[in-house]
Design a protein around this motif. Structure first.
Motif, mmCIF file in Angstrom:
data_model
loop_
_atom_site.group_PDB
_atom_site.id
_atom_site.type_symbol
_atom_site.label_atom_id
_atom_site.label_comp_id
_atom_site.label_asym_id
_atom_site.label_seq_id
_atom_site.Cartn_x
_atom_site.Cartn_y
_atom_site.Cartn_z
ATOM 1 N N UNK A 1 0.810 -0.991 -0.170
ATOM 2 C CA UNK A 1 0.011 0.176 0.032
ATOM 3 C C UNK A 1 1.090 1.358 0.043
ATOM 4 N N UNK A 2 0.466 2.496 -0.595
ATOM 5 C CA UNK A 2 1.210 3.576 -0.515
ATOM 6 C C UNK A 2 1.033 4.106 0.857
ATOM 7 N N UNK A 3 1.858 5.170 0.786
ATOM 8 C CA UNK A 3 1.352 6.084 2.188
ATOM 9 C C UNK A 3 1.516 7.423 1.903
ATOM 10 N N UNK A 4 0.766 8.247 2.638
ATOM 11 C CA UNK A 4 0.589 9.675 2.249
ATOM 12 C C UNK A 4 0.865 10.512 3.504
ATOM 13 N N UNK A 5 1.530 11.482 3.270
ATOM 14 C CA UNK A 5 1.790 12.509 4.450
ATOM 15 C C UNK A 5 1.593 13.955 3.968
ATOM 16 N N UNK A 6 0.894 14.689 4.799
ATOM 17 C CA UNK A 6 0.635 16.141 4.323
ATOM 18 C C UNK A 6 2.009 16.801 4.928
ATOM 19 N N UNK A 7 2.531 17.509 3.907
ATOM 20 C CA UNK A 7 3.651 18.422 4.265
ATOM 21 C C UNK A 7 3.536 19.857 4.494
ATOM 22 N N UNK A 8 2.327 20.356 3.850
ATOM 23 C CA UNK A 8 2.050 21.692 3.782
ATOM 24 C C UNK A 8 0.595 21.813 3.371
ATOM 25 N N UNK A 9 -0.057 22.975 3.505
ATOM 26 C CA UNK A 9 -1.417 23.268 3.096
ATOM 27 C C UNK A 9 -1.655 22.828 1.503
ATOM 28 N N UNK A 10 -2.136 21.818 1.100
ATOM 29 C CA UNK A 10 -2.380 21.594 -0.305
ATOM 30 C C UNK A 10 -1.380 20.921 -0.843
ATOM 31 N N UNK A 11 -0.486 20.500 0.189
ATOM 32 C CA UNK A 11 0.885 19.713 -0.442
ATOM 33 C C UNK A 11 0.824 18.246 0.320
#
Length: 328
Positions: A113-123
């Protein structure tokens, strides 16, 4: 005397296929209904309304190939999904839409499975298994720009990446990736430099699932064996085994630590969901409802502790939803 384990609060039926992934979206202002997204072996993503216990929407974008990952991106309107059709799709669900607005071709045929991380608003950063067997690719979303490709050293023989977890200590700090591999090892990668910081062999079989608590710098992993491995990360960024816990039956498909870091849940090949205290890995409950392998477990993101739920998806085509230790 220990209390008998509870029954599910409710059960969701109607996927017509094994359930492989779950993701809650319960935050947000009232009167928004709390939602649960499920991905099934038949390629459908179901959006469940947790007030009516019914499907609000069924999304069909993976060519009837199994969906192994779903996660919302900044609210309920944007959804990312990954299927065995080698595509990762971005959905726009605002105002009742059900359209795929963008997709990434993964070229990887495994179960990672892929992994997702929010690093900034909208990014966001997204980690996914790459075309070359042992590699992991990091992309920035929504631009789909390649950030780096993580390649093990020559001769490392890690095998395929099996599970991924992107995280950062605080917003703005360097993102890091934990990856579990086919050879039973967990590797910590620096995403900015593309270099491996530490490697720990914690299983004799492929690492099926892992989760990490960045506050305590401590993680947990499971494999097809009877052992849960708990490991920690010291200040020199070295991974070390902290303790192991022997299970009654072999095979862990999924592990997740509740957002408040008090308890964790495991999804077992033995049809059972096990709940542990995270601090000392004390066994708290065995939830016995499903009649086949439990593929996935997920905790809700309700803002109020008493509303918190745990969902489990199984090969038996059912999703059990539990209210456990919601007060503590």
């Amino acid at each position: 005397m220990a209390l008998p384990p509870p029954d599910p609060q409710f059960v969701l039926r109607g996927t017509s296929a094994a359930v492989h992934t779950l993701h809650f979206s319960c935050g947000g202002p009232e009167p928004d209904a709390p939602l649960l997204f499920s991905g099934s072996e038949n390629g459908f993503i179901h959006v469940w309304n947790l007030k009516t216990h019914r499907v609000d929407t069924a999304l069909d974008g993976h060519g009837r190939k199994s969906v192994c990952f779903v996660e919302t991106m900044g609210g309920k309107d944007w959804l990312l999904s990954q299927g065995r059709d080698q595509r990762i799709c971005l959905w726009d669900l605002a105002e009742g839409r059900t359209s795929v607005t963008d997709s990434v071709f993964t070229e990887h045929v495994g179960f990672c499975r892929c992994s997702l991380l929010q690093v900034a608003q909208g990014r966001w950063l997204m980690a996914m298994a790459a075309r070359s067997l042992e590699e992991v690719q990091i992309l920035e979303l929504p631009s789909k720009t390649s950030v780096c490709t993580l390649k093990p050293e020559v001769g490392a023989k890690l095998g395929m990446p099996m599970c991924l977890k992107l995280w950062q200590l605080s917003c703005g700090s360097q993102p890091v990736l934990l990856a579990g591999y086919e050879d039973g090892s967990v590797v910590l990668w620096n995403v900015s430099t593309g270099k491996a910081l530490s490697r720990l062999t914690c299983h004799q079989e492929p690492v099926m699932s892992l989760d990490f608590d960045s506050e305590k710098a401590k993680g947990i992993s499971g494999s097809s064996e009877k052992v849960l491995s708990i490991w920690s990360l010291n200040e020199q960024q070295n991974l070390q085994v902290y303790k192991t816990h022997e299970l009654v039956n072999a095979g862990i498909s999924d592990i997740t630590i509740r957002p408040d870091k008090k308890i964790l849940a495991t999804a077992g090949w033995d049809h059972r969901i096990r709940i542990f205290g995270w601090k000392k890995l004390k066994p708290l409950a065995v939830l016995d409802y499903h009649t086949a392998t439990v593929h996935c477990v997920s905790f809700s993101d309700h803002s109020s502790p008493r509303d918190r739920l745990l969902a489990a998806g199984s090969k038996d085509q059912r999703i059990s939803v539990w209210s456990i230790y919601a007060q503590t």
